[in-house]
Design a protein around this motif. Sequence first.
Motif, PDB file in Angstrom:
ATOM      1  N   SER A 245       0.937  -4.727  -9.499  1.00 26.88           N
ATOM      2  CA  SER A 245      -0.059  -3.876 -10.161  1.00 26.88           C
ATOM      3  C   SER A 245      -1.220  -3.535  -9.243  1.00 26.88           C
ATOM      4  CB  SER A 245      -0.582  -4.562 -11.430  1.00 26.88           C
ATOM      5  OG  SER A 245      -1.129  -5.837 -11.128  1.00 26.88           O
ATOM      6  N   PHE A 246      -1.381  -4.275  -8.130  1.00 26.46           N
ATOM      7  CA  PHE A 246      -2.423  -3.976  -7.145  1.00 26.46           C
ATOM      8  C   PHE A 246      -1.830  -3.289  -5.905  1.00 26.46           C
ATOM      9  CE2 PHE A 246      -4.535  -7.207  -9.664  1.00 26.46           C
ATOM     10  CZ  PHE A 246      -5.822  -6.724  -9.764  1.00 26.46           C
ATOM     11  N   GLY A 247      -0.601  -2.878  -6.006  1.00 27.89           N
ATOM     12  CA  GLY A 247       0.007  -2.145  -4.896  1.00 27.89           C
ATOM     13  C   GLY A 247       0.972  -2.950  -4.051  1.00 27.89           C
ATOM     14  N   GLY A 248       0.933  -4.284  -4.191  1.00 28.71           N
ATOM     15  CA  GLY A 248       1.894  -5.105  -3.463  1.00 28.71           C
ATOM     16  C   GLY A 248       1.526  -5.403  -2.031  1.00 28.71           C
ATOM     17  N   GLY A 249       0.705  -4.568  -1.423  1.00 32.76           N
ATOM     18  CA  GLY A 249       0.243  -4.839  -0.067  1.00 32.76           C
ATOM     19  C   GLY A 249       1.367  -4.907   0.942  1.00 32.76           C
ATOM     20  N   TRP A 250       1.106  -5.627   2.018  1.00 34.70           N
ATOM     21  CA  TRP A 250       2.065  -5.699   3.114  1.00 34.70           C
ATOM     22  C   TRP A 250       3.318  -6.479   2.732  1.00 34.70           C
ATOM     23  CZ3 TRP A 250       3.389 -10.443   5.292  1.00 34.70           C
ATOM     24  CH2 TRP A 250       2.573 -11.521   4.944  1.00 34.70           C
ATOM     25  N   ARG A 251       3.225  -7.298   1.688  1.00 35.84           N
ATOM     26  CA  ARG A 251       4.402  -8.071   1.295  1.00 35.84           C
ATOM     27  C   ARG A 251       5.459  -7.169   0.632  1.00 35.84           C
ATOM     28  NH1 ARG A 251       3.691 -13.478   1.975  1.00 35.84           N
ATOM     29  NH2 ARG A 251       1.554 -14.251   2.205  1.00 35.84           N
ATOM     30  N   ASP A 252       5.029  -6.205  -0.203  1.00 39.20           N
ATOM     31  CA  ASP A 252       5.988  -5.250  -0.752  1.00 39.20           C
ATOM     32  C   ASP A 252       6.579  -4.382   0.346  1.00 39.20           C
ATOM     33  OD1 ASP A 252       5.917  -6.091  -3.317  1.00 39.20           O
ATOM     34  OD2 ASP A 252       4.961  -4.309  -4.167  1.00 39.20           O
ATOM     35  N   ALA A 253       5.785  -4.128   1.380  1.00 39.50           N
ATOM     36  CA  ALA A 253       6.297  -3.350   2.516  1.00 39.50           C
ATOM     37  C   ALA A 253       7.464  -4.079   3.187  1.00 39.50           C
ATOM     38  CB  ALA A 253       5.179  -3.086   3.512  1.00 39.50           C
ATOM     39  N   GLN A 254       7.423  -5.406   3.192  1.00 40.64           N
ATOM     40  CA  GLN A 254       8.536  -6.164   3.762  1.00 40.64           C
ATOM     41  C   GLN A 254       9.832  -5.907   2.986  1.00 40.64           C
ATOM     42  OE1 GLN A 254       6.656 -10.151   3.680  1.00 40.64           O
ATOM     43  NE2 GLN A 254       6.972 -10.186   5.892  1.00 40.64           N
ATOM     44  N   GLU A 255       9.698  -5.819   1.658  1.00 40.50           N
ATOM     45  CA  GLU A 255      10.884  -5.513   0.843  1.00 40.50           C
ATOM     46  C   GLU A 255      11.394  -4.107   1.135  1.00 40.50           C
ATOM     47  OE1 GLU A 255      10.735  -6.315  -3.318  1.00 40.50           O
ATOM     48  OE2 GLU A 255       9.395  -8.031  -3.095  1.00 40.50           O
ATOM     49  N   ALA A 261      14.566  -9.731   0.250  1.00 40.84           N
ATOM     50  CA  ALA A 261      15.416  -9.230  -0.831  1.00 40.84           C
ATOM     51  C   ALA A 261      14.565  -8.514  -1.876  1.00 40.84           C
ATOM     52  CB  ALA A 261      16.173 -10.386  -1.472  1.00 40.84           C
ATOM     53  N   PRO A 262      15.101  -7.454  -2.514  1.00 39.94           N
ATOM     54  CA  PRO A 262      14.353  -6.774  -3.575  1.00 39.94           C
ATOM     55  C   PRO A 262      13.947  -7.752  -4.678  1.00 39.94           C
ATOM     56  CG  PRO A 262      16.296  -5.514  -2.957  1.00 39.94           C
ATOM     57  CD  PRO A 262      16.399  -6.826  -2.251  1.00 39.94           C
ATOM     58  N   GLY A 263      12.667  -7.724  -5.065  1.00 39.46           N
ATOM     59  CA  GLY A 263      12.159  -8.627  -6.090  1.00 39.46           C
ATOM     60  C   GLY A 263      11.624  -9.946  -5.559  1.00 39.46           C
ATOM     61  N   TYR A 264      11.716 -10.152  -4.238  1.00 39.36           N
ATOM     62  CA  TYR A 264      11.256 -11.415  -3.641  1.00 39.36           C
ATOM     63  C   TYR A 264       9.761 -11.630  -3.903  1.00 39.36           C
ATOM     64  CZ  TYR A 264      10.939 -15.194  -0.193  1.00 39.36           C
ATOM     65  OH  TYR A 264      10.751 -16.414   0.421  1.00 39.36           O
ATOM     66  N   ASN A 265       8.977 -10.579  -3.750  1.00 35.16           N
ATOM     67  CA  ASN A 265       7.530 -10.711  -3.889  1.00 35.16           C
ATOM     68  C   ASN A 265       7.140 -11.160  -5.290  1.00 35.16           C
ATOM     69  OD1 ASN A 265       4.911 -10.606  -2.899  1.00 35.16           O
ATOM     70  ND2 ASN A 265       4.631  -8.471  -3.470  1.00 35.16           N
ATOM     71  N   ASN A 266       7.749 -10.555  -6.319  1.00 35.93           N
ATOM     72  CA  ASN A 266       7.440 -10.959  -7.686  1.00 35.93           C
ATOM     73  C   ASN A 266       7.900 -12.382  -7.958  1.00 35.93           C
ATOM     74  OD1 ASN A 266       6.117  -8.653  -8.570  1.00 35.93           O
ATOM     75  ND2 ASN A 266       8.001  -7.636  -9.207  1.00 35.93           N
ATOM     76  N   ALA A 267       9.056 -12.763  -7.417  1.00 32.62           N
ATOM     77  CA  ALA A 267       9.569 -14.114  -7.637  1.00 32.62           C
ATOM     78  C   ALA A 267       8.677 -15.167  -6.985  1.00 32.62           C
ATOM     79  CB  ALA A 267      10.990 -14.219  -7.095  1.00 32.62           C
ATOM     80  N   ALA A 268       8.053 -14.803  -5.854  1.00 28.65           N
ATOM     81  CA  ALA A 268       7.239 -15.771  -5.109  1.00 28.65           C
ATOM     82  C   ALA A 268       5.758 -15.699  -5.448  1.00 28.65           C
ATOM     83  CB  ALA A 268       7.421 -15.542  -3.602  1.00 28.65           C
ATOM     84  N   TYR A 269       5.373 -14.803  -6.354  1.00 27.32           N
ATOM     85  CA  TYR A 269       3.950 -14.580  -6.619  1.00 27.32           C
ATOM     86  C   TYR A 269       3.232 -15.858  -7.058  1.00 27.32           C
ATOM     87  CZ  TYR A 269      -0.317 -12.745  -8.708  1.00 27.32           C
ATOM     88  OH  TYR A 269      -1.631 -12.515  -9.023  1.00 27.32           O
TER      89      TYR A 269
END
Length: 356
Positions: A245-255, A261-269
């Motif tokens: 919801s804040f854009g994901g930052g550089w971590r979403d860029a890794q996905e 893997a897709p969804g890694y950032n949300n799983a590790a939040y």
Amino acid sequence: RASYGESGNLSALAAYERLSNYLPVPINGTTGLVPSTRLGNDGLKPERQKELELGLDVGMFKNRLGFESSVYDVEVEDLLLTRTLANSTGFETRLENVGTMTNKGMELLVRAAPIMNAKFRWNVMATYSRNRNEVNGIEGNQIALPKSFGVSLARNGEPIGILDGFYYARDAQGNILLDANGLPSRALDANGNVDRKTIGDPNPDWIGSLVNELSYKNFNLRVQFDAVQGFDIFNFTDRVNSRSSFGGGWRDAQELRGELAPGYNNAAYNIWDRYIEDGSFVKLRELALTYSWQPKYEGISNVAVSFIGRNLLSFDNYTGWDPETSASGQQNGVRGFDFNEVPIPRTWQFGLTLEF
């Protein structure tokens, strides 16, 4: 040398802090009062500190080489901590005398004047200090410290302000466990519940400084480096920014680049040790150049022009703005907690000094 002393921390309690206070609020355009969320405690006492210190100072070669050393043992009683209260009390917190704290450490200083003549002087000073801290005697084993979202704790048998939270599930070799979709999960305890543990320590292994002062004729140069090594930071700014919801930052860029893997950032939040970083740094704290002379004007004995820079460079691996700042400001309990903190500013100063 040896010394022993006892003192009370009178500044720990603000005016009327023993009482349940009221806060002013506007009500229909007039001044009103509402109760504070902190319950008063008229039995509060100042923290009391007992300290034993032993030291040795040595000067050699007409004091051009010197050593100073100290070891100390500090015992603090009636530690002042904020305890969270049950909602049924009508208040949120209360300041209490809870537990004890010990500080044991050493301080070393070396100073030298390698060169000293009529035209050129070089003075150098190096300091080193280390402190080991431990809290005990807390009823219920631990207390969450304010301004840290329950991350910083005072826990029996550990340093004050340790960082506590959820951590990755790992295999016996320490590798992060991933499910069939390549996603991580939080570690569980023996009962199958999500577990928490100490994930970081904001108390440094050691602190040091190196100061060089060089004088040549009318010029004087002062260079100071400060070092703080071996402490952890909870980069809460990174955690918030990594939320989708804040854009994901550089971590979403890794996905997006296929590195995760897709969804890694949300799983590790909510795996908090993901955001623990080494805060060790070396800073060029001060660089000062001064030129002085005696003018030929009557009434002015000396003129000095100086150019000073502070906090010019920071050598660190921290991904945030500044490893030296903390959300709690100067509060000693909560350290190493970064939540959108303003970095210590880099400043330049020009000065002109006249002596009459």
